[in-house]
Design an enzyme around this catalytic site. Structure first.
Site, PDB file in Angstrom:
ATOM      1  N   TYR A 175       4.266 -10.106 -13.757  1.00 27.96           N
ATOM      2  CA  TYR A 175       3.073 -10.844 -14.199  1.00 27.96           C
ATOM      3  C   TYR A 175       2.293 -10.046 -15.242  1.00 27.96           C
ATOM      4  O   TYR A 175       1.877 -10.581 -16.284  1.00 27.96           O
ATOM      5  CB  TYR A 175       2.211 -11.121 -12.961  1.00 27.96           C
ATOM      6  N   ASP A 203      16.903  -0.081 -10.589  1.00 23.22           N
ATOM      7  CA  ASP A 203      16.007   0.113  -9.452  1.00 23.22           C
ATOM      8  C   ASP A 203      15.418   1.522  -9.510  1.00 23.22           C
ATOM      9  O   ASP A 203      16.160   2.504  -9.589  1.00 23.22           O
ATOM     10  CB  ASP A 203      16.836  -0.074  -8.170  1.00 23.22           C
ATOM     11  N   ASN A 250      10.301   1.603  -0.848  1.00 22.11           N
ATOM     12  CA  ASN A 250      10.480   1.202  -2.248  1.00 22.11           C
ATOM     13  C   ASN A 250       9.403   1.823  -3.127  1.00 22.11           C
ATOM     14  O   ASN A 250       9.691   2.430  -4.161  1.00 22.11           O
ATOM     15  CB  ASN A 250      10.416  -0.324  -2.334  1.00 22.11           C
ATOM     16  N   THR A 304      -4.618   0.200  -6.629  1.00 23.24           N
ATOM     17  CA  THR A 304      -5.358  -1.009  -6.262  1.00 23.24           C
ATOM     18  C   THR A 304      -6.704  -0.646  -5.651  1.00 23.24           C
ATOM     19  O   THR A 304      -6.819   0.367  -4.935  1.00 23.24           O
ATOM     20  CB  THR A 304      -4.557  -1.882  -5.272  1.00 23.24           C
ATOM     21  N   SER A 361      -3.346  -2.957   4.532  1.00 23.59           N
ATOM     22  CA  SER A 361      -2.002  -3.506   4.799  1.00 23.59           C
ATOM     23  C   SER A 361      -0.966  -2.426   4.547  1.00 23.59           C
ATOM     24  O   SER A 361      -1.265  -1.393   3.945  1.00 23.59           O
ATOM     25  CB  SER A 361      -1.703  -4.710   3.887  1.00 23.59           C
ATOM     26  N   TYR A 410       1.347  -2.591   2.473  1.00 29.78           N
ATOM     27  CA  TYR A 410       1.432  -2.463   1.014  1.00 29.78           C
ATOM     28  C   TYR A 410       0.320  -1.554   0.482  1.00 29.78           C
ATOM     29  O   TYR A 410       0.584  -0.622  -0.283  1.00 29.78           O
ATOM     30  CB  TYR A 410       1.345  -3.838   0.348  1.00 29.78           C
ATOM     31  N   HIS A 411      -0.918  -1.830   0.873  1.00 26.40           N
ATOM     32  CA  HIS A 411      -2.017  -1.007   0.374  1.00 26.40           C
ATOM     33  C   HIS A 411      -1.842   0.453   0.795  1.00 26.40           C
ATOM     34  O   HIS A 411      -2.175   1.372   0.043  1.00 26.40           O
ATOM     35  CB  HIS A 411      -3.361  -1.555   0.862  1.00 26.40           C
ATOM     36  N   LYS A 431       0.312   2.371  -1.589  1.00 24.95           N
ATOM     37  CA  LYS A 431      -0.395   2.789  -2.801  1.00 24.95           C
ATOM     38  C   LYS A 431      -1.221   4.042  -2.541  1.00 24.95           C
ATOM     39  O   LYS A 431      -1.392   4.889  -3.429  1.00 24.95           O
ATOM     40  CB  LYS A 431      -1.309   1.659  -3.286  1.00 24.95           C
ATOM     41  N   VAL A 440      -6.378  -9.667 -10.227  1.00 29.51           N
ATOM     42  CA  VAL A 440      -6.254 -10.169 -11.598  1.00 29.51           C
ATOM     43  C   VAL A 440      -6.123 -11.690 -11.579  1.00 29.51           C
ATOM     44  O   VAL A 440      -5.448 -12.254 -10.719  1.00 29.51           O
ATOM     45  CB  VAL A 440      -5.019  -9.559 -12.293  1.00 29.51           C
ATOM     46  N   ALA A 496      -6.181 -14.734  -4.993  1.00 30.95           N
ATOM     47  CA  ALA A 496      -7.279 -15.667  -4.712  1.00 30.95           C
ATOM     48  C   ALA A 496      -7.598 -16.644  -5.848  1.00 30.95           C
ATOM     49  O   ALA A 496      -7.378 -17.847  -5.725  1.00 30.95           O
ATOM     50  CB  ALA A 496      -8.524 -14.895  -4.307  1.00 30.95           C
ATOM     51  N   ARG A 518      -4.800 -18.967  -7.181  1.00 30.23           N
ATOM     52  CA  ARG A 518      -4.407 -19.967  -6.190  1.00 30.23           C
ATOM     53  C   ARG A 518      -5.471 -21.063  -6.063  1.00 30.23           C
ATOM     54  O   ARG A 518      -5.141 -22.231  -5.948  1.00 30.23           O
ATOM     55  CB  ARG A 518      -4.165 -19.282  -4.851  1.00 30.23           C
ATOM     56  N   TYR A 540     -10.085 -17.777   3.603  1.00 25.26           N
ATOM     57  CA  TYR A 540      -9.719 -17.146   4.875  1.00 25.26           C
ATOM     58  C   TYR A 540     -10.978 -16.766   5.649  1.00 25.26           C
ATOM     59  O   TYR A 540     -11.767 -15.929   5.201  1.00 25.26           O
ATOM     60  CB  TYR A 540      -8.873 -15.894   4.652  1.00 25.26           C
ATOM     61  N   ARG A 566      -5.287 -12.203   8.147  1.00 27.69           N
ATOM     62  CA  ARG A 566      -5.430 -10.754   8.011  1.00 27.69           C
ATOM     63  C   ARG A 566      -6.401 -10.200   9.044  1.00 27.69           C
ATOM     64  O   ARG A 566      -7.168 -10.944   9.644  1.00 27.69           O
ATOM     65  CB  ARG A 566      -5.962 -10.403   6.621  1.00 27.69           C
TER      66      ARG A 566
END
Lengths: 387, 387
Positions: free
Chosen positions: A11, A75, A119, A145, A180, A182-183, A186, A212, A239, A242, A256, A327
């Site tokens: 993106y 990769d 990853n 982030t 999360s 994911y977070h 980071k 973004v 957010a 969407r 949410y 969440r």
């Protein structure tokens, strides 16, 4: 300048590659199509019809502008790929978007959590070791982030905090309470990069980016084959993007919980501006510099109401609906995050306006037949089913 | 209580398993012999001759005490191993030593760095997911390290810091500035475990341990087949243990750089005491509790001088020699770390004395023909060769 864009099919990665190329830089992109594969597995897709692969993208770019962008399909967790790209391209700047970026994806189950952390952490470790051994003077511009900080009850500073404690003082990394798997990945990256700067003398800028929004940059508008992706599904959508799509297709805006969750937001054109500013003003050797990259703070409910209002302007009747929060997060909290360092470097923000939302409506309207309504409501839950 | 010991073949894991077994608990150990394999590859070995595998260890334990300890030989990064152990043993407490614990090993090259972080982070993530799904009320006692904090210019608190900033206050995780790829992996673990407590309601205690010294516990002394390992080599050996061995074999004590590096230290018998205290006083559901686990602070030079003095008492002529520091670290710095929470729970410290050092000399003397002098000087360097 030789600029390597990791995650150059994404993106933000693809528009960033075109921007630096249009400025006359020598650009090389790396991507393993992780996002495309995740969409295929889930049966979802970008709203915008994007070119079929990086080869098609850079061919279209060449035809439209006469400029070349190099491509490596590979990769970042594969050391031979990373070593090979660094050895042959010899980057002077590395813009690193090449990670799995979805919190819901990372929370789905053990496999997805372990995959996300492995990853992201291993890919970034490979980049750091490649810099250490093959490009020690290059500048890493890493996308972090704002979610690394969580929602502390004190003002959020840019990466570091001057702490006074028992009569002594130090400047230390701002404490992180991410929300999360994911977070967390980071946060792990941030610690690893900080170490590589301290111990190996590498130079890096961590851009702790807000959420973004937006579809177009100067370059994506040149030709339909140059469009960037636009995700609206429950896993990769964010957010505001969407909400705009929900408004256009007549779906209630899904807030949410209470919707008091406040975050920093920025326009995609400002992402490109910030990354350019970081690349053009590199960190010093040994410096791990952190910028908070967003232009405005909104609560989710404020965003929904903005979209509702912009919808009314163009005759869309928009309902705002609270859905159960998948969440585990505070839905009402203090939030005040500093974001002055990029402004000091010259960032000129494009603030969110009803006009911008209106133009997003138009683009979404153009592709509305591509929308799959089945993938809008959240499915991945932070808590186990029985608790 | 059903107590699972991860890393139960190690320097601390095996004595911990025997301790809980001797108290009448139902103990199960897991280990993949990572340390034994790393020694084999490097051509090094424990000073003490340890039993050939966990099977031999638990047989000897049964013969000596009549008590049973269960064994799983397996890798924590293998989800099926972790899932299987949790499903069958249903632990009430998990003592987690099961990680790659060496900073020099983690700094050797890219492969070792990536292995260390992947091994430690994925193993711990597997444990957290297994707890979430199969043992949500169990208590995780995780071995962290004081090295997570680094050497800040302020007092180090136990895990959290009350921060006053711009007129507001919050209690946040203490900022971490770790000094190796290994120490970073422990910081990553801490963030992941904190998250699992906050979001899934798990209970955990993180024991940020100092440098452990000593050879014997009550149980290792019962029978030579119950000895625990004692590493003195450049990769797995730690400061005081290595100095004692150097004193006995007439090798100069190798102080890295100026020797002003100050750290927390504790006796192996106090490690067992602390872990028992943590297990017997579990964290609350949702609580991520952090204890700093050490009893005294010393600089490396102070330790060397203590060993020199204890050597003189028994007629050993001990030379202290500064060698080039292979690490990147401050060699003179402020260091004051709080360590009161375990004392509050009842810890009765065994402080370092010349008597203890003298008794270590005796044990080392007994096995001195097993020493390989070729593996004492540091080989892994934190900086690339040309910088």
């Amino acid at each position: 300048m030789r600029i390597l864009i990791l995650g150059g099919d994404g993106y933000l990665g693809w528009p960033t590659a075109m921007r630096f190329s249009s400025r006359g830089h020598d650009v090389h992109v790396v991507d393993n199509y992780l996002r495309r594969r995740a969409h295929e597995e889930a049966g979802t897709d970008s709203l915008t019809p994007i070119a079929e692969d990086l080869g098609a993208r850079v061919r279209a770019w060449r035809e439209v502008t006469g400029r070349e962008i190099g491509v490596t399909e590979g990769d970042l967790t594969d050391w031979e790929v990373v070593r090979g790209v660094f050895a042959s391209f010899r980057p002077e700047a590395i813009v690193h978007y090449g990670e799995m970026p979805s919190a819901p994806y990372s929370m789905r189950d053990r496999d997805h959590a372990v995959f996300t952390q492995t990853n992201n952490v291993v890919g970034t470790l490979n980049v750091l070791w490649a810099m250490r051994d093959l490009a020690p003077d290059a500048h890493l511009v890493k996308l972090g982030t704002m979610g690394e900080y969580g929602t502390p009850n004190i003002d959020i500073e840019e990466g570091y905090l001057e702490i006074h404690h028992n009569g002594r003082t130090d400047v230390l990394p701002f404490p992180k309470v991410p929300g999360s798997m994911y977070h967390l990945s980071k946060v792990h990256d941030s610690h690893n990069i900080h170490f590589a700067c301290r111990v190996w003398g590498l130079r890096a800028t961590d851009l702790n980016q807000g959420v973004v929004y937006g579809i177009h940059t100067d370059e994506t508008q040149l030709d339909e084959r140059l469009l960037t992706r636009f995700d609206y599904d429950d896993v990769f959508g964010t957010a505001l993007n969407r909400f705009c799509l929900q408004a256009v297709i007549g779906h209630p805006l899904t807030v949410y919980g209470k919707g008091g969750q406040t975050r920093g937001y920025l326009n995609i054109v400002d992402t490109l501006q910030c990354v350019e500013l970081a690349v053009n003003h590199p960190a010093e050797p040994g410096e791990f510099r952190v910028f908070n990259q967003f232009t405005e703070q909104f609560s989710v409910l404020e965003l929904a109401e903005l979209v509702q209002k912009a919808g009314a302007q163009v005759g869309l009747e928009v309902e705002v609906r609270s859905v159960e929060n998948p969440r585990v997060e505070l839905e009402e909290h203090y939030y005040n995050a500093r974001h002055t360092k990029l402004l000091d470097l010259g960032l000129r923000p494009h603030l969110l306006s009803e006009t911008l939302i209106g133009s997003m409506f138009e683009t979404i309207e153009r592709y509305r037949d591509r929308v799959d309504v089945a993938h809008i409501l959240p499915r991945d839950r932070w808590r186990p089913p029985d608790r």
